[in-house]
Design a protein around this motif. Structure first.
Motif, PDB file in Angstrom:
ATOM      1  N   GLU A  81      31.721  46.925  12.574  1.00 47.26           N
ATOM      2  CA  GLU A  81      32.756  45.754  12.913  1.00 47.26           C
ATOM      3  C   GLU A  81      33.367  45.613  11.456  1.00 47.26           C
ATOM      4  O   GLU A  81      34.461  45.285  11.470  1.00 47.26           O
ATOM      5  CB  GLU A  81      31.590  44.509  13.373  1.00 47.26           C
ATOM      6  CG  GLU A  81      32.593  43.297  13.642  1.00 47.26           C
ATOM      7  CD  GLU A  81      31.652  42.138  13.728  1.00 47.26           C
ATOM      8  OE1 GLU A  81      32.212  41.109  14.045  1.00 47.26           O
ATOM      9  OE2 GLU A  81      30.519  42.324  13.818  1.00 47.26           O
ATOM     10  N   THR A  82      32.703  45.715  10.469  1.00 50.41           N
ATOM     11  CA  THR A  82      33.243  45.473   9.003  1.00 50.41           C
ATOM     12  C   THR A  82      34.435  46.506   9.078  1.00 50.41           C
ATOM     13  O   THR A  82      35.499  45.766   8.520  1.00 50.41           O
ATOM     14  CB  THR A  82      32.339  45.589   7.888  1.00 50.41           C
ATOM     15  OG1 THR A  82      31.108  44.938   7.980  1.00 50.41           O
ATOM     16  CG2 THR A  82      32.995  45.420   6.411  1.00 50.41           C
ATOM     17  N   VAL A  83      34.459  47.559   9.165  1.00 53.26           N
ATOM     18  CA  VAL A  83      35.479  48.481   9.038  1.00 53.26           C
ATOM     19  C   VAL A  83      36.666  48.261  10.364  1.00 53.26           C
ATOM     20  O   VAL A  83      37.875  48.625   9.769  1.00 53.26           O
ATOM     21  CB  VAL A  83      34.946  50.068   9.231  1.00 53.26           C
ATOM     22  CG1 VAL A  83      36.104  51.113   9.114  1.00 53.26           C
ATOM     23  CG2 VAL A  83      33.982  50.000   7.949  1.00 53.26           C
ATOM     24  N   ALA A  84      36.230  47.900  11.567  1.00 50.75           N
ATOM     25  CA  ALA A  84      37.046  47.813  12.460  1.00 50.75           C
ATOM     26  C   ALA A  84      38.133  46.712  12.146  1.00 50.75           C
ATOM     27  O   ALA A  84      39.224  46.650  12.489  1.00 50.75           O
ATOM     28  CB  ALA A  84      36.581  47.562  13.987  1.00 50.75           C
ATOM     29  N   ARG A  85      37.605  45.742  11.296  1.00 49.32           N
ATOM     30  CA  ARG A  85      38.469  44.487  10.849  1.00 49.32           C
ATOM     31  C   ARG A  85      39.146  44.633   9.626  1.00 49.32           C
ATOM     32  O   ARG A  85      39.810  43.581   9.263  1.00 49.32           O
ATOM     33  CB  ARG A  85      37.452  43.177  11.065  1.00 49.32           C
ATOM     34  CG  ARG A  85      36.980  43.021  12.316  1.00 49.32           C
ATOM     35  CD  ARG A  85      36.237  41.648  12.382  1.00 49.32           C
ATOM     36  NE  ARG A  85      35.733  41.249  13.533  1.00 49.32           N
ATOM     37  CZ  ARG A  85      34.633  40.133  13.777  1.00 49.32           C
ATOM     38  NH1 ARG A  85      34.495  39.551  12.972  1.00 49.32           N
ATOM     39  NH2 ARG A  85      34.353  39.842  15.222  1.00 49.32           N
ATOM     40  N   ALA A  86      38.857  45.802   8.960  1.00 50.49           N
ATOM     41  CA  ALA A  86      39.375  45.704   7.394  1.00 50.49           C
ATOM     42  C   ALA A  86      40.559  46.177   7.679  1.00 50.49           C
ATOM     43  O   ALA A  86      41.288  46.734   8.584  1.00 50.49           O
ATOM     44  CB  ALA A  86      38.583  46.999   6.905  1.00 50.49           C
ATOM     45  N   ARG A  87      41.482  46.052   6.573  1.00 47.94           N
ATOM     46  CA  ARG A  87      42.950  46.214   6.364  1.00 47.94           C
ATOM     47  C   ARG A  87      43.031  47.826   6.595  1.00 47.94           C
ATOM     48  O   ARG A  87      42.465  48.768   5.851  1.00 47.94           O
ATOM     49  CB  ARG A  87      43.423  45.795   4.968  1.00 47.94           C
ATOM     50  CG  ARG A  87      44.874  45.879   4.559  1.00 47.94           C
ATOM     51  CD  ARG A  87      45.339  45.424   3.487  1.00 47.94           C
ATOM     52  NE  ARG A  87      46.808  45.681   3.215  1.00 47.94           N
ATOM     53  CZ  ARG A  87      47.313  45.266   2.136  1.00 47.94           C
ATOM     54  NH1 ARG A  87      46.647  44.514   1.131  1.00 47.94           N
ATOM     55  NH2 ARG A  87      48.439  45.523   2.144  1.00 47.94           N
ATOM     56  N   PRO A  88      44.006  48.416   7.531  1.00 52.03           N
ATOM     57  CA  PRO A  88      44.234  49.773   7.628  1.00 52.03           C
ATOM     58  C   PRO A  88      45.000  50.587   6.593  1.00 52.03           C
ATOM     59  O   PRO A  88      45.925  50.919   6.792  1.00 52.03           O
ATOM     60  CB  PRO A  88      44.876  49.741   8.924  1.00 52.03           C
ATOM     61  CG  PRO A  88      45.697  48.469   9.177  1.00 52.03           C
ATOM     62  CD  PRO A  88      44.811  47.589   8.237  1.00 52.03           C
ATOM     63  N   ASP A  89      44.450  50.583   5.388  1.00 53.05           N
ATOM     64  CA  ASP A  89      45.254  50.948   4.244  1.00 53.05           C
ATOM     65  C   ASP A  89      44.504  52.506   3.635  1.00 53.05           C
ATOM     66  O   ASP A  89      44.953  52.795   2.587  1.00 53.05           O
ATOM     67  CB  ASP A  89      45.390  50.213   3.201  1.00 53.05           C
ATOM     68  CG  ASP A  89      44.333  49.217   2.529  1.00 53.05           C
ATOM     69  OD1 ASP A  89      43.051  49.793   2.926  1.00 53.05           O
ATOM     70  OD2 ASP A  89      44.449  48.470   1.773  1.00 53.05           O
ATOM     71  N   GLY A  90      43.335  52.809   4.201  1.00 55.42           N
ATOM     72  CA  GLY A  90      42.686  53.809   3.623  1.00 55.42           C
ATOM     73  C   GLY A  90      41.783  53.509   2.616  1.00 55.42           C
ATOM     74  O   GLY A  90      41.105  54.493   2.066  1.00 55.42           O
ATOM     75  N   PRO A 112      31.485  43.667  19.269  1.00 51.31           N
ATOM     76  CA  PRO A 112      33.025  43.055  18.705  1.00 51.31           C
ATOM     77  C   PRO A 112      33.859  44.030  18.167  1.00 51.31           C
ATOM     78  O   PRO A 112      34.748  43.646  17.570  1.00 51.31           O
ATOM     79  CB  PRO A 112      32.097  42.400  17.407  1.00 51.31           C
ATOM     80  CG  PRO A 112      30.940  43.142  17.018  1.00 51.31           C
ATOM     81  CD  PRO A 112      30.349  43.602  18.235  1.00 51.31           C
ATOM     82  N   TYR A 113      33.528  45.260  18.458  1.00 56.63           N
ATOM     83  CA  TYR A 113      34.625  46.271  18.446  1.00 56.63           C
ATOM     84  C   TYR A 113      34.681  47.131  19.539  1.00 56.63           C
ATOM     85  O   TYR A 113      33.711  47.189  20.442  1.00 56.63           O
ATOM     86  CB  TYR A 113      34.472  47.158  17.161  1.00 56.63           C
ATOM     87  CG  TYR A 113      32.981  47.854  16.943  1.00 56.63           C
ATOM     88  CD1 TYR A 113      32.818  48.878  17.543  1.00 56.63           C
ATOM     89  CD2 TYR A 113      31.966  47.039  16.405  1.00 56.63           C
ATOM     90  CE1 TYR A 113      31.625  49.593  17.458  1.00 56.63           C
ATOM     91  CE2 TYR A 113      30.647  47.718  16.397  1.00 56.63           C
ATOM     92  CZ  TYR A 113      30.429  49.002  16.876  1.00 56.63           C
ATOM     93  OH  TYR A 113      29.353  49.560  16.808  1.00 56.63           O
TER      94      TYR A 113
END
Length: 324
Positions: A81-90, A112-113
């Motif tokens: 869930e943390t990564v699914a909501r993270a900014r998609p910048d690598g 939640p993802y």
């Protein structure tokens, strides 16, 4: 003289071009700062070891520090869930695994993802087999004896939690062999093994590679593994499939980014992973005790995840399984 409207259009086009060049330069320079690898295990476990080994090797080829961020809990779902909501910048990645991106979507419809929609699968890294184990004091010495004992009366098996990948794979074993074995869930392998050694539970089903010390030391007896072929390091241990139980499943680990991560960033990560998988130290860790590095990447890895979820979902539906 250029009219105001033409001047505005010319300025806007110039601005768009500059922004595009700046964005391209930013992506071309990736990574310009440390990259966070989110791992859904506490420090010290098998999955954490895989993640830290990857971070070390990958950092060399990216030219940046890889920071391991342990976010344990809910079978790895908190990390996902943390990564699914993270900014998609690598700069935020996940050590994906068959738990949070495979079995969880199959048994937990309210996650939640979404998988694979909320992620960009980059590469599968390593697969480790599940193992059917009994204590060394058990009278059961083969899969055939295990099946006979299960059909002759009630047997129990321990797993590390209801709704986890191990329980669902064991449900596949039960379905394929026509067995009725009572599931006893535990919160971790430590308590499960204590009860197995004490004779309070008959068997244990889990990824066996972290338990090789106990297997080699004679405390655990490994009856069968869930790979398609026998593990080279243990040629005397049969597969479930050759024992008449047609189940081939593995606990896998991979690298994924949030959905929307730019293609050039993903391509940079893919190249770095490919190079990292040639690292002798990483290969040594991944191949230890029967695990094997993988070559699936990009769309092939995504297709594998979709198929893995479908396999888990069939077992969940047939066994009428529920998550905790």
């Amino acid at each position: 003289m250029m009219r105001k409207r033409d001047l505005f259009r010319h300025g806007a086009a110039l601005l768009t071009t500059c922004l595009g060049l700046l964005a391209g330069a930013a992506h071309a320079a990736y990574p310009e700062q440390p990259v966070r690898l989110v791992v859904g295990f506490p420090p010290g476990g098998g999955g954490d070891l895989y993640g830290r080994t990857l971070a070390s090797a990958l950092g060399k080829h990216l030219g940046q520090t890889m920071i391991v961020d342990n976010k344990a809990g809910a079978g790895g779902n908190i990390a996902a869930e943390t990564v699914a909501r993270a900014r998609p910048d690598g700069y935020t990645l996940i050590l994906a695994m068959s738990g949070n991106l495979g079995s969880a979507p199959a048994i937990r419809p309210s996650l939640p993802y979404k998988v694979p929609e909320d992620f960009v699968p980059i590469a599968q890294l390593v697969e480790t087999p599940f193992g059917l184990m009994v204590g060394s004091n058990s009278k059961i010495k083969t899969v055939q004896e295990y099946v006979a004992a299960a059909k002759g009366g009630k047997l129990t098996y321990a797993s590390t939690g209801t709704g986890g990948a191990a329980q669902i794979v064991m449900e596949m074993v039960k379905q394929q062999a026509g067995l009725d074995i009572l599931h006893i869930p535990y919160k971790g392998s430590g308590p499960a093994l204590n009860d197995l050694y004490g004779g309070l539970v008959d068997s244990f089903f889990a990824p066996y590679t972290p338990l090789m010390g106990q297997i080699v030391g004679g405390k655990l007896r490994l009856l069968a593994v869930s790979t398609a072929k026998r593990v080279a390091a243990m040629p005397n241990v049969p597969t479930l499939k050759e024992s008449g139980i047609d189940v081939v499943m593995t606990q896998w680990y991979g690298l994924a980014a949030p959905a929307g991560t730019p293609k050039d960033v993903v391509d940079t990560l893919s190249r770095a992973v490919k190079a990292a998988l040639q690292d002798p130290e990483l290969i040594k860790v991944y191949r230890a005790d029967g695990a094997q590095e993988s070559t699936l990447a990009g769309d092939a890895f995504r297709s594998f995840i979709v198929k893995d979820i479908a396999n888990y979902k069939r077992a969940v539906e047939r066994g009428n399984l529920k998550a905790e």
